[in-house]
Design an enzyme around this catalytic site. Structure first.
Site, PDB file in Angstrom:
ATOM      1  N   HIS A 204       0.633  -1.308   0.120  1.00  0.00           N
ATOM      2  CA  HIS A 204      -0.017   0.026  -0.048  1.00  0.00           C
ATOM      3  C   HIS A 204       0.809   1.265  -0.179  1.00  0.00           C
ATOM      4  CE1 HIS A 204       0.771  -0.125   4.351  1.00  0.00           C
ATOM      5  NE2 HIS A 204       0.570   1.250   4.280  1.00  0.00           N
TER       6      HIS A 204
HETATM    7  C1  UD1 Z   1      -2.263   5.461   5.270  1.00  0.00           C
HETATM    8  C2  UD1 Z   1      -0.985   6.518   5.867  1.00  0.00           C
HETATM    9  C3  UD1 Z   1       0.294   5.212   5.719  1.00  0.00           C
HETATM   10  C4  UD1 Z   1      -0.260   4.124   6.642  1.00  0.00           C
HETATM   11  C5  UD1 Z   1      -1.502   3.788   5.919  1.00  0.00           C
HETATM   12  C6  UD1 Z   1      -2.132   2.517   6.788  1.00  0.00           C
HETATM   13  C7  UD1 Z   1      -0.542   8.828   5.384  1.00  0.00           C
HETATM   14  C8  UD1 Z   1       0.365   9.722   4.655  1.00  0.00           C
HETATM   15  N1  UD1 Z   1      -0.351   7.629   4.972  1.00  0.00           N
HETATM   16  O1  UD1 Z   1      -1.810   5.332   3.967  1.00  0.00           O
HETATM   17  O2  UD1 Z   1       1.207   5.723   6.590  1.00  0.00           O
HETATM   18  O3  UD1 Z   1       0.593   3.176   6.555  1.00  0.00           O
HETATM   19  O4  UD1 Z   1      -2.431   4.790   5.975  1.00  0.00           O
HETATM   20  O5  UD1 Z   1      -2.824   1.442   6.068  1.00  0.00           O
HETATM   21  O6  UD1 Z   1      -1.062   9.334   6.291  1.00  0.00           O
HETATM   22  N2  UD1 Z   1      -9.121   4.783   0.889  1.00  0.00           N
HETATM   23  C9  UD1 Z   1     -10.201   3.973   1.043  1.00  0.00           C
HETATM   24  N3  UD1 Z   1     -11.057   3.643   1.964  1.00  0.00           N
HETATM   25  C10 UD1 Z   1     -10.589   4.191   3.457  1.00  0.00           C
HETATM   26  C11 UD1 Z   1      -9.196   4.872   3.258  1.00  0.00           C
HETATM   27  C12 UD1 Z   1      -8.486   5.226   2.029  1.00  0.00           C
HETATM   28  O7  UD1 Z   1     -10.796   3.710  -0.158  1.00  0.00           O
HETATM   29  O8  UD1 Z   1     -11.233   4.073   4.243  1.00  0.00           O
HETATM   30  C13 UD1 Z   1      -8.186   4.999  -0.434  1.00  0.00           C
HETATM   31  C14 UD1 Z   1      -8.710   6.303  -1.166  1.00  0.00           C
HETATM   32  O9  UD1 Z   1      -8.593   5.961  -2.352  1.00  0.00           O
HETATM   33  C15 UD1 Z   1      -7.627   7.073  -0.671  1.00  0.00           C
HETATM   34  C16 UD1 Z   1      -6.523   6.028  -0.667  1.00  0.00           C
HETATM   35  O10 UD1 Z   1      -6.948   4.890  -0.182  1.00  0.00           O
HETATM   36  O11 UD1 Z   1      -7.208   8.046  -1.455  1.00  0.00           O
HETATM   37  C17 UD1 Z   1      -5.281   6.254   0.390  1.00  0.00           C
HETATM   38  O12 UD1 Z   1      -5.654   6.838   1.807  1.00  0.00           O
HETATM   39  P1  UD1 Z   1      -5.003   7.461   2.642  1.00  0.00           P
HETATM   40  O13 UD1 Z   1      -5.302   7.458   4.164  1.00  0.00           O
HETATM   41  O14 UD1 Z   1      -4.628   8.826   2.098  1.00  0.00           O
HETATM   42  O15 UD1 Z   1      -3.411   6.830   2.620  1.00  0.00           O
HETATM   43  P2  UD1 Z   1      -3.187   5.002   3.005  1.00  0.00           P
HETATM   44  O16 UD1 Z   1      -2.431   4.669   1.726  1.00  0.00           O
HETATM   45  O17 UD1 Z   1      -4.106   4.528   3.353  1.00  0.00           O
HETATM   46  N1  UDP Z   2      -3.581  -5.557   8.637  1.00  0.00           N
HETATM   47  C1  UDP Z   2      -4.907  -6.179   8.930  1.00  0.00           C
HETATM   48  N2  UDP Z   2      -5.521  -6.553   7.814  1.00  0.00           N
HETATM   49  C2  UDP Z   2      -4.884  -6.349   6.564  1.00  0.00           C
HETATM   50  C3  UDP Z   2      -3.602  -5.982   6.532  1.00  0.00           C
HETATM   51  C4  UDP Z   2      -3.005  -5.612   7.430  1.00  0.00           C
HETATM   52  O1  UDP Z   2      -5.340  -6.328  10.088  1.00  0.00           O
HETATM   53  O2  UDP Z   2      -5.406  -6.855   5.560  1.00  0.00           O
HETATM   54  C5  UDP Z   2      -2.667  -5.300   9.892  1.00  0.00           C
HETATM   55  C6  UDP Z   2      -1.229  -5.704  10.289  1.00  0.00           C
HETATM   56  O3  UDP Z   2      -1.331  -6.846  10.621  1.00  0.00           O
HETATM   57  C7  UDP Z   2      -0.699  -4.719  11.071  1.00  0.00           C
HETATM   58  C8  UDP Z   2      -1.491  -3.344  10.693  1.00  0.00           C
HETATM   59  O4  UDP Z   2      -2.457  -3.971   9.999  1.00  0.00           O
HETATM   60  O5  UDP Z   2      -1.057  -4.986  12.445  1.00  0.00           O
HETATM   61  C9  UDP Z   2      -0.382  -2.771   9.744  1.00  0.00           C
HETATM   62  O6  UDP Z   2      -1.268  -1.828   8.920  1.00  0.00           O
HETATM   63  P1  UDP Z   2      -0.880  -0.987   7.520  1.00  0.00           P
HETATM   64  O7  UDP Z   2      -0.262  -2.150   6.899  1.00  0.00           O
HETATM   65  O8  UDP Z   2      -2.102  -0.488   7.011  1.00  0.00           O
HETATM   66  O9  UDP Z   2       0.046   0.099   8.086  1.00  0.00           O
HETATM   67  P2  UDP Z   2       1.477   0.286   8.145  1.00  0.00           P
HETATM   68  O10 UDP Z   2       1.958  -0.416   9.292  1.00  0.00           O
HETATM   69  O11 UDP Z   2       2.357   0.145   7.052  1.00  0.00           O
HETATM   70  O12 UDP Z   2       1.561   2.020   8.518  1.00  0.00           O
END
Ligand code: UD1
Ligand code: UDP
Length: 357
Positions: A204
């Site tokens: 992601h």
């Molecule tokens: C965010 C965090 C990242 C973290 C991740 C955990 C920032 C800059 N990034 O990344 O550090 O590792 O969360 O998962 O804060 N979207 C949906 N549904 C949702 C949320 C998001 O469809 O409920 C989609 C939207 O298209 C959105 C994209 O995901 O634009 C990115 O979401 P965003 O929260 O901006 O960043 P993440 O990639 O989720």
């Molecule tokens: N995780 C989860 N379901 C998934 C993928 C990840 O519960 O389908 C959990 C994972 O085990 C960890 C946390 O989500 O505890 C990590 O979150 P994510 O990968 O979204 O973000 P990051 O740690 O990179 O910020």
């Protein structure tokens, strides 16, 4: 009791809150603020239910958008809440846009700021999380580092006051739930997976999704792996794969694409995987802790110890490096306890009690 506000917004922060909240509530009245950065039920609500996290007192419903949109709107709404609630301390987690926004508001209102996962760096300001880390650690009052590396990095920045290596709160949650994670294996039969004979993939990171070349390299590597791959896909990655017309690359009998999974199912999948492909910070350290090797798909990691000890391999978004890594996997004999021993939340709450009363 004095009041603390905990601010969360994204999936890994709900998981960290699940570990910390019961301990904070022993000494403080906790007000939970959810920024609404993540809003799909399988990235948000499901974790509150599954992990028995109290419902947020506020949901700011910020949603998706650019960093400026998210952080700007969060600042406006967080300021209102912090002024109204007047807490003695704000706790933030990790390095998301929600973390940075809450840090700025707490600092501007002269409210003490505690950072969980302080001190970590990837030393690359093009990574969105890196600037969030920097903003937060400049403004923090109480630094709760998960590792010695965090402490050393802060020291190199001249920050030595109120710096504590407490271990990692995500380890607390694994330790509390180890029996459930290892014994409730329905998720394996649901997907017809055999223990130690499948691969778990999660992707992601912005650098791997917004850069189509990197994404193609990773998907090409996935298509060459012999074992079944379970790929719970983040909505960001799903929509980019659709938009770029790359779905064919993940359409193979070997690749099972599914919606994001719950916490316990994911831990069980990590525990029993043959190996893992990931760019998730959380999964990187959980894989290590479960003693399952992981191939890291991002160029940098803040969990460098997992690589230095030979458990995880840093391949980056390169088809060739990923395949070479798959071929060279070999479990090390040794594992340190650099992430602590599962009592990080307890230590954090003791220290905050000591400092704030
Ligand atoms: C965010 C965090 C990242 C973290 C991740 C955990 C920032 C800059 N990034 O990344 O550090 O590792 O969360 O998962 O804060 N979207 C949906 N549904 C949702 C949320 C998001 O469809 O409920 C989609 C939207 O298209 C959105 C994209 O995901 O634009 C990115 O979401 P965003 O929260 O901006 O960043 P993440 O990639 O989720
Ligand atoms: N995780 C989860 N379901 C998934 C993928 C990840 O519960 O389908 C959990 C994972 O085990 C960890 C946390 O989500 O505890 C990590 O979150 P994510 O990968 O979204 O973000 P990051 O740690 O990179 O910020």
């Amino acid at each position: 009791m004095k009041k603390i506000i905990t601010v969360v917004g994204a999936r890994p922060q709900f998981i960290k809150l699940a570990a910390l909240s019961p301990h904070i509530r022993k000494y403080f009245t906790e007000v939970i603020v959810h920024t609404g950065q993540h809003y799909d039920s399988n990235l948000s609500d499901n974790f509150f239910q599954e992990l028995n996290i109290p419902q947020p007192d506020y949901n700011l419903e910020i949603g998706s958008g650019t960093a400026g949109f998210q952080i700007g709107n969060m600042i406006l709404k967080l300021e209102e809440v912090f002024i109204k609630e007047n807490p003695c301390c704000v706790i933030v987690f990790g390095d998301t846009n929600s973390t940075a926004a809450a840090s700025i508001v707490a600092a501007k209102l002269n409210i003490k700021l505690a950072h969980i996962e302080a001190g970590l760096r990837e030393f690359d300001k093009s990574i969105p999380e890196e600037t969030n880390k920097l903003i937060t650690d400049i403004l923090t009052d109480f630094y709760f580092c998960p590792t010695d590396t965090g402490v050393a990095i802060l020291k190199s920045m001249g920050i030595t006051n109120n710096v504590f290596n407490v271990g990692d709160v995500m380890i607390d949650l694994i330790e509390e739930n180890r029996i459930k994670i290892e014994s409730e294996t329905k998720i394996l039969s649901d997907f017809n997976l055999t223990k130690k004979d499948y691969v778990l993939a999660t992707i992601h990171r912005a650098s791997n999704t917004d850069n189509s070349e990197n994404l193609k390299e990773i998907l090409n590597a996935l298509s060459q792996i012999k074992q079944k791959i379970i790929f719970p896909i983040h909505p960001r990655t799903y929509s980019i794969i659709q938009n770029l017309g790359l779905s064919a690359r993940v359409k193979s009998d070997n690749i099972i694409i599914t919606k994001p999974l719950g916490y316990f199912d994911t831990q069980t999948l990590i525990h029993y995987a043959k190996f893992i492909l990931t760019d998730s910070g959380g999964v990187t350290k959980e894989a290590y802790y479960h003693k399952t090797q992981a191939i890291l798909l991002d160029k940098q990691t803040e969990w460098i110890e997992t690589v230095n000890e030979g458990w995880n391999i840093q391949a980056g978004p390169s088809e060739k490096n990923i395949i070479n890594a798959v071929l060279s996997l070999k479990k090390p004999d040794f594992q340190s306890s650099f992430l602590g021993s599962g009592d990080a939340s307890k230590k954090i709450s003791y220290i905050l009690h000591d400092k704030l009363y």
